[in-house]
Design a protein around this motif. Structure first.
Motif, PDB file in Angstrom:
ATOM      1  N   THR A  46       0.853  -1.172  -0.041  1.00 43.81           N
ATOM      2  CA  THR A  46      -0.008  -0.099  -0.054  1.00 43.81           C
ATOM      3  C   THR A  46       0.763   1.293  -0.097  1.00 43.81           C
ATOM      4  N   PHE A  47       0.388   2.316  -0.385  1.00 45.90           N
ATOM      5  CA  PHE A  47       0.991   3.684  -0.584  1.00 45.90           C
ATOM      6  C   PHE A  47       0.142   4.598   0.281  1.00 45.90           C
ATOM      7  N   ASP A  48       1.159   5.509   1.160  1.00 44.71           N
ATOM      8  CA  ASP A  48       0.712   6.407   1.981  1.00 44.71           C
ATOM      9  C   ASP A  48       0.724   7.789   0.991  1.00 44.71           C
ATOM     10  N   GLU A  49      -0.116   8.801   1.365  1.00 43.10           N
ATOM     11  CA  GLU A  49      -0.144  10.233   1.033  1.00 43.10           C
ATOM     12  C   GLU A  49       0.733  11.175   1.853  1.00 43.10           C
ATOM     13  N   PRO A  50       1.602  12.060   1.022  1.00 43.64           N
ATOM     14  CA  PRO A  50       0.857  12.377  -0.057  1.00 43.64           C
ATOM     15  C   PRO A  50       2.168  11.688  -1.096  1.00 43.64           C
ATOM     16  N   ILE A  77       3.141  -6.353 -12.886  1.00 45.29           N
ATOM     17  CA  ILE A  77       1.938  -5.987 -12.378  1.00 45.29           C
ATOM     18  C   ILE A  77       1.532  -4.717 -13.012  1.00 45.29           C
ATOM     19  N   ASN A  78       2.430  -3.407 -12.867  1.00 49.10           N
ATOM     20  CA  ASN A  78       1.864  -2.060 -13.471  1.00 49.10           C
ATOM     21  C   ASN A  78       3.335  -1.363 -13.256  1.00 49.10           C
ATOM     22  N   ALA A  87      -3.697   1.883  -6.074  1.00 53.03           N
ATOM     23  CA  ALA A  87      -4.450   0.857  -5.056  1.00 53.03           C
ATOM     24  C   ALA A  87      -3.561  -0.162  -4.561  1.00 53.03           C
ATOM     25  N   LEU A  88      -4.138  -0.769  -3.692  1.00 55.33           N
ATOM     26  CA  LEU A  88      -3.695  -2.007  -2.800  1.00 55.33           C
ATOM     27  C   LEU A  88      -3.213  -3.121  -4.024  1.00 55.33           C
ATOM     28  N   ILE A  89      -2.055  -3.479  -3.828  1.00 54.20           N
ATOM     29  CA  ILE A  89      -1.239  -4.318  -4.872  1.00 54.20           C
ATOM     30  C   ILE A  89      -0.890  -5.566  -4.039  1.00 54.20           C
ATOM     31  N   ALA A 113       5.950   3.663   0.714  1.00 51.11           N
ATOM     32  CA  ALA A 113       5.096   2.472   0.647  1.00 51.11           C
ATOM     33  C   ALA A 113       5.230   1.361   1.936  1.00 51.11           C
ATOM     34  N   LYS A 114       4.231   0.745   2.352  1.00 50.54           N
ATOM     35  CA  LYS A 114       3.878  -0.311   3.365  1.00 50.54           C
ATOM     36  C   LYS A 114       3.702  -1.530   2.750  1.00 50.54           C
ATOM     37  N   TYR A 115       4.541  -2.531   3.267  1.00 48.47           N
ATOM     38  CA  TYR A 115       4.054  -3.912   2.956  1.00 48.47           C
ATOM     39  C   TYR A 115       3.905  -4.742   4.233  1.00 48.47           C
TER      40      TYR A 115
END
Length: 431
Positions: A46-50, A77-78, A87-89, A113-115
């Motif tokens: 997942t990715f945080d803002e900003p 994947i992309n 979005a969630l990967i 990013a957090k995993y």
């Protein structure tokens, strides 16, 4: 892999960010992150803002690339860029490959990013025991070495009937490059790259570092420009007979120093590779003039003790051979002498004399008997002629007949008798 900025890892996951986040990331950056979960687990990202990465068409400039697997050639994947965070990967396996790239202009804030690791729903736990999945990866380094596909089966990296997807990471000596030469190469399904191939990467496993890909009947030599090479082999379940064997050699650019050898092909190799029985240069200059450096022959390697043992053994074998020959020569002679003592010459002659000799002797006997009968008849004939001749002479004497004729006729008769006896003489025995 290179990474930029801090990367925090825990047993349940971790987090990482672009350089200088949340400030502007610097230009000309390339950061690679390879996430690895435990066996039978998957990864959620997942990715945080900003979040801000320079937007562009198809994210050709600054971008974040995510692949489902541990390599730069794993399924894509992309690619992500722009103002909106992805979005969630979720991965399909226990690895995820991530690369952040920035060009020389128009930078942004970047990303964080957090995993985390989650159980793989395709597998169930049996009694709380997890069987680890072996990773098909190998590492080689040094002045030279052999990369071979047979290592996969020998080390049990894949099971029979399964597809093969393995990589070999090659590290050259310091400040050196890598030269690759195929020694053996065969694809079970030629020209079907989706079923089997051998790919070579220069520097890393990123798709843009793909140097060559072979899936036909021929594989050429490859000259890498970095000190890191990655070789990947893919073969599906029906292509397990595909194989290759490759020689890698570390080399440096000329001019060659004192401990290197000039290959006449813009490469210098270590002196230890000269006259080693393997062609390490692109052209076989390193093995052409090796007469004085070749290994000693068999007779030169035999020591004095070995020579004595071999000499004694050879002498014993020679003596036994001579004795065997003498025994074989003497045995037939004794048998011949025994046969001569029991030999019946008379019986042998009667049986084996040619039949024409017997026929000729019989003919000789018949002629002799006929001649004897004829001689007896002639003798009787002469006796009968003598009385008739005498009476004729008396009659002629009294009658006054021609005495001279009688005398001449008797003379002729006597002269005729001589050849008659000679003609019917006993014939000489025939030879």
């Amino acid at each position: 892999p290179t990474q930029c900025d801090n990367w925090v890892r825990t047993s349940n996951g971790g987090h990482f960010a672009s350089p200088n986040y949340p400030n502007m990331y610097p230009p000309n950056q390339e950061c690679i992150y390879i996430l690895e979960a435990a066996p039978r687990q998957r990864i959620e990202l997942t990715f945080d803002e900003p979040y801000y990465i320079e937007p562009s068409f198809e994210c050709r400039f600054d971008h974040l690339e995510v692949r489902d697997g541990p390599f730069g050639f794993s399924p894509l994947i992309n690619r992500y860029c722009g103002l909106k965070s992805p979005a969630l990967i979720r991965s399909t396996g226990r690895f995820m490959w991530i690369k952040f790239t920035s060009d020389e202009e128009l930078e942004g804030k970047g990303f964080q990013a957090k995993y985390s690791f989650i159980p793989d729903p395709d597998f169930t736990y049996l009694g709380g025991i997890l069987n680890p999945i072996p990773d098909c990866q190998f590492e080689l380094s040094g002045a030279d070495g052999i990369v071979r596909s047979s290592q996969v089966e020998q080390e049990g990296k894949t099971k029979p009937g399964q597809a093969v997807d393995c990589i070999w990471t090659i590290k050259a000596t310091p400040n050196a490059k890598i030269y690759l030469r195929f020694l053996d190469y065969q694809m079970e399904h030629s020209n079907e790259c989706k079923r089997n191939f051998v790919a070579v990467y220069d520097g890393s496993s990123s798709i843009e570092n793909l140097k060559a890909k072979f899936c036909s009947t021929v594989a050429n030599d490859v000259m890498l420009q970095t000190g890191t090479g990655v070789v990947r082999m893919w073969a599906d379940e029906g292509s397990r007979l595909s194989r290759f064997r490759m020689l890698f050699t570390s080399f440096v650019d000329p001019p060659c120093s004192g401990n290197t050898y000039f290959c006449h092909s813009n490469m210098c190799i270590n002196n230890s590779l000269v006259c080693n029985g393997i062609q390490n240069c692109a052209y076989p200059w390193d093995e052409n003039h090796c007469r004085e450096k070749k290994k000693t022959g068999l007779f030169e390697q035999i020591t004095k003790t070995h020579g004595t043992i071999i000499g004694i053994t050879s002498g014993i074998v020679l003596v036994l051979l001579i004795i065997s020959i003498l025994v074989q020569v003497k045995q037939p002679r004794k048998k011949v002498m025994a046969c001569k003592t029991a030999f019946n010459k008379t019986g042998f002659q009667e049986v084996f004399d040619p039949p024409h000799y017997e026929l000729f002797s019989l003919r000789d006997k018949e002629i002799s008997a006929d001649l004897a009968d004829l001689s007896e008849e002639l003798e009787n004939y002469q006796k009968m002629r003598r009385p008739s001749t005498a009476s004729r002479c008396i009659h002629d004497h009294h009658c006054g007949s021609q005495a001279s004729n009688i005398k001449q006729s008797r003379t002729n008769l006597s002269s005729m008798e001589l050849p008659f006896h000679n003609d019917f003489a006993q014939p000489q025995p025939m030879k």
